[in-house]
Design an enzyme around this catalytic site. Sequence first.
Site, short mmCIF file in Angstrom:
data_model
loop_
_atom_site.label_atom_id
_atom_site.label_comp_id
_atom_site.label_asym_id
_atom_site.label_seq_id
_atom_site.Cartn_x
_atom_site.Cartn_y
_atom_site.Cartn_z
N LYS A 172 0.82 -1.22 0.00
CA LYS A 172 0.00 0.00 0.00
C LYS A 172 0.85 1.27 0.00
O LYS A 172 0.43 2.31 -0.49
CB LYS A 172 -0.97 -0.02 1.18
CG LYS A 172 -2.11 -1.03 0.95
CD LYS A 172 -3.25 -0.82 1.91
CE LYS A 172 -4.48 -1.59 1.45
NZ LYS A 172 -4.30 -3.06 1.58
N GLU A 223 -10.18 6.79 3.27
CA GLU A 223 -11.06 5.96 4.06
C GLU A 223 -10.35 4.62 4.24
O GLU A 223 -9.48 4.25 3.44
CB GLU A 223 -12.42 5.80 3.39
CG GLU A 223 -12.57 4.61 2.49
CD GLU A 223 -11.68 4.66 1.28
OE1 GLU A 223 -11.00 3.64 1.05
OE2 GLU A 223 -11.63 5.67 0.57
N SER A 230 1.96 -9.73 -0.79
CA SER A 230 1.59 -8.32 -0.71
C SER A 230 1.82 -7.70 0.67
O SER A 230 1.89 -6.47 0.78
CB SER A 230 0.13 -8.13 -1.13
OG SER A 230 -0.71 -8.97 -0.37
C1 LIG Z 1 -5.14 -4.10 1.28
C2 LIG Z 1 -4.37 -5.34 1.04
C3 LIG Z 1 -4.66 -6.21 -0.03
C4 LIG Z 1 -5.82 -6.01 -0.96
O1 LIG Z 1 -5.77 -4.86 -1.73
P1 LIG Z 1 -5.48 -4.89 -3.31
O2 LIG Z 1 -5.83 -3.51 -3.72
O3 LIG Z 1 -6.33 -5.93 -3.93
O4 LIG Z 1 -4.04 -5.18 -3.48
C5 LIG Z 1 -3.86 -7.31 -0.22
N1 LIG Z 1 -2.82 -7.58 0.59
C6 LIG Z 1 -2.51 -6.77 1.63
C7 LIG Z 1 -1.35 -7.14 2.50
C8 LIG Z 1 -3.27 -5.64 1.91
O5 LIG Z 1 -2.95 -4.85 2.94
#
Ligand SMILES: *Cc1c(COP(=O)(O)O)cnc(C)c1O
Length: 386
Positions: free
Chosen positions: A84, A106, A371
């Site tokens: 993010k 948000e 992610s």
């Molecule tokens: C917010 C989040 C996601 C999902 O968001 P995408 O916009 O689909 O990438 C995935 N993995 C993590 C670790 C997150 O914090």
Amino acid sequence: MGRRFGPYGGAYVPETLVPALEELDRAWQSSRHDRAFRTELDRMSRTLGGRPTPLYFARNLTRRAGGAEIWLKREDLVHGGAHKFNNALGQGLLARRMGKPRLIAETGAGQHGVATAMIGAALGLETEVYMGEVDMERQRPNVDRMRLLGAKVHPVRTGSRTLKDAINAALRDWIANVRTTHYLLGSAVGPHPFPSLVADFQGVIGREIRRQSVRSFGRLPDLAVACVGGGSNAIGTFHPLLHTKVAFLGVEAGGSRSGGVGAASLSRGKPGILHGSFSYVLQDRDGQVADTESISAGLDYPGVGPEHAWLHDRGRARYIAVRDRDALRAFHWLAEEEGILPALEPSHAIFAAVGEARTRPSSDRIVVTLSGRGDKDLGVVLGASG
Ligand SMILES: *Cc1c(COP(=O)(O)O)cnc(C)c1O
């Protein structure tokens, strides 16, 4: 109506927001060719964000799966513990470029709120975050983090007091304060130009994969796998590789119940308009936005970015849903085999990648975008296995 991906995308917003979206589009377009902007984005990505993140060969997980090699793109090592940051930094710099001193956002689980608060502090921008009262109770540590980072957190007490009410509150604020305020959207969703500019800033993931896979194993991967909530880490992974032969697998949250919708908008939803854009939306029989349900807060969203809808319809990417309990299994595999505690969101992708690896020869290479890290999810994981 703005840029489309086939029939998807567009900008279905009140008239008062159109000038702000146009201004944002212009600022983003001009920034793409501005050496100074790109240099600053790159410098802060490296020195504050910790980029580039490594591409790691998961040798033990590969052995466990038996088949194709599994490589992890380590977005869990980015500042703040998730991808993010990439988007928050890019949009924060755009806000500064537009001369807007104030950021609003948000947040549901609080991860995007924390990323925005970090960037607001680093760039000297006033930051206010809207969060449903129910979510604030569930995600207390992230509320504390945002406040320590200097952000104001506004509890939203309307409706179900969760993410979708927080989005409405943020939109109302934006309409009232559009001259001074940038709405820092957290995923590749919403009206144009957000899906495209978020894909651009998250595209650093795929651009690094391209370079690193050639350096690590001499070519591009055969398959790239990523989890899909709104779809930002997945589109960041896929986008820079779209014009290659790499195959793509997007992994949505299947939830806890067999036959339930979970939060799998592409697998179980149908086209509709949500939050300013036309894409797949989970709907009940009356066409109302359905209630979603997932073990991972970050995937728990009834919509998905419009570019994914188009990749889905064209068959350029495949999308599947993975259930809560399988994501939990994959969480433990990665912890025990590789010494990495993954977030529950990418645990869905890990599970799917292991399944794919089993069906492929050992000469194949699979890259999975990890992610985020799992520290935030320990309570859920321990509760589930206790
Ligand atoms: C917010 C989040 C996601 C999902 O968001 P995408 O916009 O689909 O990438 C995935 N993995 C993590 C670790 C997150 O914090």
